[in-house]
Motif scaffolding. Structure first.
Motif, PDB file in Angstrom:
ATOM      1  N   THR A   1       0.883  -1.254  -0.096  1.00 61.92           N
ATOM      2  CA  THR A   1       0.287  -0.009  -0.159  1.00 61.92           C
ATOM      3  C   THR A   1       0.685   1.399  -0.145  1.00 61.92           C
ATOM      4  O   THR A   1       1.938   1.421   0.986  1.00 61.92           O
ATOM      5  CB  THR A   1      -1.056   0.049   1.152  1.00 61.92           C
ATOM      6  OG1 THR A   1      -1.388  -1.103   1.700  1.00 61.92           O
ATOM      7  CG2 THR A   1      -2.511   1.431   1.259  1.00 61.92           C
ATOM      8  N   THR A   2       1.006   2.424  -0.869  1.00 64.22           N
ATOM      9  CA  THR A   2       1.525   3.567  -0.645  1.00 64.22           C
ATOM     10  C   THR A   2       0.065   4.832  -0.845  1.00 64.22           C
ATOM     11  O   THR A   2      -0.803   4.541  -0.819  1.00 64.22           O
ATOM     12  CB  THR A   2       2.324   3.076  -2.310  1.00 64.22           C
ATOM     13  OG1 THR A   2       1.430   3.507  -3.208  1.00 64.22           O
ATOM     14  CG2 THR A   2       2.956   2.329  -2.346  1.00 64.22           C
TER      15      THR A   2
ATOM     16  N   VAL B   1      -4.053   3.858  -2.024  1.00 61.51           N
ATOM     17  CA  VAL B   1      -4.307   3.853  -0.860  1.00 61.51           C
ATOM     18  C   VAL B   1      -6.361   3.403  -0.542  1.00 61.51           C
ATOM     19  O   VAL B   1      -6.387   3.035   0.267  1.00 61.51           O
ATOM     20  CB  VAL B   1      -4.266   4.836  -0.065  1.00 61.51           C
ATOM     21  CG1 VAL B   1      -4.707   6.257  -0.117  1.00 61.51           C
ATOM     22  CG2 VAL B   1      -5.011   4.625   1.755  1.00 61.51           C
TER      23      VAL B   1
ATOM     24  N   LEU C   1       1.238   7.607   4.691  1.00 59.92           N
ATOM     25  CA  LEU C   1       1.942   6.967   3.683  1.00 59.92           C
ATOM     26  C   LEU C   1       2.990   7.745   2.580  1.00 59.92           C
ATOM     27  O   LEU C   1       4.020   7.864   2.194  1.00 59.92           O
ATOM     28  CB  LEU C   1       1.096   5.708   2.898  1.00 59.92           C
ATOM     29  CG  LEU C   1       0.813   4.632   3.142  1.00 59.92           C
ATOM     30  CD1 LEU C   1      -0.504   4.357   2.418  1.00 59.92           C
ATOM     31  CD2 LEU C   1       1.532   3.884   3.566  1.00 59.92           C
TER      32      LEU C   1
ATOM     33  N   LYS D   1      -4.222   8.019   6.892  1.00 63.44           N
ATOM     34  CA  LYS D   1      -3.389   7.028   5.960  1.00 63.44           C
ATOM     35  C   LYS D   1      -2.886   7.396   5.639  1.00 63.44           C
ATOM     36  O   LYS D   1      -1.406   7.091   4.927  1.00 63.44           O
ATOM     37  CB  LYS D   1      -3.966   5.803   6.067  1.00 63.44           C
ATOM     38  CG  LYS D   1      -4.029   4.134   5.819  1.00 63.44           C
ATOM     39  CD  LYS D   1      -4.344   3.485   5.611  1.00 63.44           C
ATOM     40  CE  LYS D   1      -3.993   2.168   4.789  1.00 63.44           C
ATOM     41  NZ  LYS D   1      -4.994   1.033   5.169  1.00 63.44           N
ATOM     42  N   ARG D   2      -3.574   8.210   4.119  1.00 63.05           N
ATOM     43  CA  ARG D   2      -2.462   8.331   3.007  1.00 63.05           C
ATOM     44  C   ARG D   2      -1.774   9.425   3.563  1.00 63.05           C
ATOM     45  O   ARG D   2      -0.405   9.568   3.037  1.00 63.05           O
ATOM     46  CB  ARG D   2      -3.550   9.448   2.098  1.00 63.05           C
ATOM     47  CG  ARG D   2      -3.013   9.776   1.019  1.00 63.05           C
ATOM     48  CD  ARG D   2      -4.064   9.794  -0.314  1.00 63.05           C
ATOM     49  NE  ARG D   2      -3.908  10.459  -1.376  1.00 63.05           N
ATOM     50  CZ  ARG D   2      -2.791  11.775  -1.545  1.00 63.05           C
ATOM     51  NH1 ARG D   2      -2.575  12.537  -1.092  1.00 63.05           N
ATOM     52  NH2 ARG D   2      -1.865  11.533  -3.330  1.00 63.05           N
TER      53      ARG D   2
END
Length: 676
Positions: free
Chosen positions: A118-119, A123, A419, A415-416
């Motif tokens: 996951t990037t 995402v 990352l 979350k993004r």
């Protein structure tokens, strides 16, 4: 966790295992979630099995710290890393989590779980639901108009919409992606058109248009045939896999039928030479000569688009329970409305109150407007609409996905961002590793130098490499697509001496923070399509330069001129006169002996305070570079001496080391124009 943190399993080359106690190190690194298993030794001898231990793999660790973790000599670890393909490894080389996992596997550790991959770019993929065939329904085709500057792209849309937008475009070129849905007069079917800008600066915007469209109408002027942006559009169509229709425009320019046919044949031949499979030669690309001004063959173009879309059988999910998806075409800040974005819908039915997520922001849809600015209740696939309610301004080109509620939107945005921060850290780690490697090389060189050389080298190192001079700019534009295009265009300008540096780029009128940033960084503020700026921005007290533009190529030219002005000046010497020293005279003044050069002007005119060089011998070695102090004819001072006349000359800095036969060259330094 505490019992865990007191042990660490290390495998030797003979698959034996031993317990290594490193409680302080393990606790400081915060181990969690990875299980390591010891391989059982071969043979019948019973060996007490050790339970698997769990510890955290840190996100980043230096080679030195990793050697302590694995209880391996650092020299061996560096050798192993080099054999694995790592370059420039030193004791303080920083390894990322992925590399640490790779090394653990090489040292016979078994790691539970796999990297999900996951990037920050993918995402949101898990938010997408699978396609439900029951909800599929026919949708209008999305057609992109592409081609070279001033080949008539906007004029085609102008004819189809029966409106005039050409006159509103600054400089006669389209500078935003315009999205419009029209009802075709013949079939009554709907077609969504994207009018992508043709100027070279809008490369990314054209790429975006080619990837979210179904059919590309490539516009080629019958007068100019294939041009640079035409070739670029052909390449994008080929890469994107979109269907293609070629419209040869401006055929009304030829009143003679034979001349028109000859010009059209030239365009079709050029298309074939560039690998476009046209119908004339057995291919599947339709070529339609049209005139948007007179309407000739426009009905044929419309019919071709509808026919091709029927063959493609275009469908989109339109069920009430289908999550909405789309793409941001443009985003801007509007007065009294706040953050506004233009979305091209690709899936689902968008209604008010739905929560959308995009990039690092989200939106609870407050209002939906069509291309005319009229409020509507919903938007279906292939429809372009403006929506409000964004927490922050989304970026043009980002995908929009519906989520169930604001809580989920906040969770995924966080979350993004995490990352994204990790990606930035990884990039910084690469730079840090390179910097440390160079520092190690410099240190080795210093150790080999003598003490005297070392002192001089240290001074040079402190000064650092000069590098190109950075000229700072702050970009402000009306919409995010323009911001992106301007940054893309001017960030690459410059050479080894001077470069363009974008300090910040955003949508909207320059605010107090922009002015403060410009003052601190000595930046020029570039404003694009912002209309009349407030007087406190234009006439700011800090004398910050604010430049306004409506046409992007003028902005690029202006930035190029600013960079050129910051190039290091280069001068060339222009010879004005030559003088021959024929005799040396000694003159006593107040018990001081003064030498005077008796000269004759052989060419040009000798002026007092002229810049001169004294050349000696057949190889014309320069023995003096300076200025004339006094200039006399007889006993009188004079301002100038013309060709063929004699004079007495003395030089500045009390220079008297000249001889009879030396030549004096009078010159001036002229600044040479420089270009990027």
């Amino acid at each position: 966790m505490n019992s865990f943190s007191r042990s660490f399993i290390k495998f030797s080359s003979v698959n034996a295992c031993r317990l290594v106690r490193t409680p302080t190190l393990v606790q400081s690194l915060g181990f969690y979630g990875v299980r390591c298993y010891a391989k059982k030794p071969k043979g019948k001898r019973k060996v007490r099995e050790l339970k698997p231990v769990t510890f955290t793999i840190p996100n980043y660790a230096s080679v030195n710290n990793l050697s302590n973790m694995l209880n391996v000599k650092i020299e061996k670890l560096i050798r192993d890393l080099t054999s694995l393909g790592f370059a420039n490894v030193t004791h303080n080389y920083i390894l990322s989590r992925e590399y640490i996992e790779l090394i653990l596997q090489e040292y016979n550790y078994k790691i539970d779980g796999e990297n999900t991959g996951t990037t920050f770019e993918n995402v949101y993929e898990e938010l997408k639901s699978p396609v439900n065939p029951k909800n599929l329904a026919r949708r209008p085709p999305i057609v992109t108009i592409m081609g070279h500057v001033d080949h008539g792209k906007t004029t085609i849309l102008d004819y189809l919409r029966k409106s005039s937008i050409v006159s509103e475009e600054h400089g006669g070129i389209t500078q935003h992606i315009g999205a419009f849905q029209i009802n075709t007069p013949l079939s009554g079917r709907k077609i969504t058109f994207l009018d992508t800008p043709g100027h070279a600066a809008f490369l990314k915007m054209r790429e975006r248009g080619a990837t979210i469209t179904d059919i590309v109408v490539l516009v080629i002027s019958v007068e100019d045939s294939i041009m640079p942006q035409t070739l670029e559009a052909i390449k994008h169509v080929r890469n994107s896999g979109n269907e293609l229709i070629v419209a040869i425009t401006k055929i009304d320019k030829f009143s003679n039928k034979k001349e028109r046919e000859r010009a059209i044949d030239k365009v079709t031949n050029d298309l074939m030479n560039n690998g476009v499979p046209i119908e004339k030669m057995g291919g599947d690309v339709q070529v339609i000569p049209i005139s948007a001004r007179t309407g000739e063959n426009m009905d044929l173009l419309e019919e071709s688009i509808i026919l091709l879309s029927d063959i493609m059988d275009l469908k989109g999910e339109q069920g009430s329970n289908t999550n909405s998806e789309g793409w941001i075409l443009e985003s801007e800040v509007k007065k009294s409305m706040g953050n506004v974005s233009t979305i091209l819908m690709t899936r689902g039915i968008l209604t008010k109150g739905k929560v959308l997520i995009c990039g690092n922001t989200y939106c609870k849809v407050r209002s939906i407007m069509d291309e005319t600015g009229r409020q509507i209740n919903q938007a279906a696939p292939s429809q372009a609409v403006e929506i409000t309610g964004w927490k922050d301004l989304p970026h043009a080109g980002d995908e929009v996905i519906q989520v169930s509620n604001e809580s989920m939107a906040k969770k995924f945005v966080a979350k993004r961002q995490s990352l994204l921060q990790s990606a930035r850290e990884a990039a910084n780690v690469e730079k840090l590793n390179q910097q440390r490697f160079l520092e190690a090389i410099n240190k080795e060189k210093k150790d080999e130098m003598s003490t005297d050389d070392l002192d001089g080298e240290e001074g040079a190192d402190q000064a650092g490499p000069p590098g190109p001079k950075k000229v700072n700019f702050i970009v402000k534009a009306d919409v995010s697509g323009s911001v992106e295009a301007i940054v893309e265009s001017i960030s690459s300008l410059g050479n080894e001496e001077v470069v363009s540096n974008i300090v910040s780029a955003a949508v909207g009128i320059p605010n107090e923070n922009d002015m403060k940033m410009a003052r601190i960084t000595d930046s020029t503020i570039l404003c694009f399509n912002l209309g009349n700026l407030p007087s406190d921005v234009l006439n700011n007290k800090d004398k910050i330069e604010v430049r306004q533009f409506n046409v992007i190529y003028k902005l690029i030219e202006d930035v190029t001129e600013i960079l050129t002005e910051n190039l290091k000046p280069v001068y060339e010497e222009r010879q004005l006169a030559t003088v021959e020293i024929r005799e040396i005279f000694n003159f006593s003044l107040k018990k001081k002996l003064i030498r005077i050069a008796g000269c004759k002007v052989t060419n040009g005119q000798l002026m007092r305070n002229s810049a001169i060089k004294i050349l000696r011998g057949p190889d014309e070695k320069c023995v003096y570079d300076g200025k004339i102090a006094t200039l006399k004819q007889g006993k009188e001072d004079t301002i100038s001496v013309k060709k063929g006349n004699e004079c007495g000359v003395t030089f500045e800095n009390n220079f008297e080391d000249y001889e009879a036969g030396d030549k004096i060259v009078v010159y001036e330094k002229v600044k040479v124009p420089r270009y990027l």
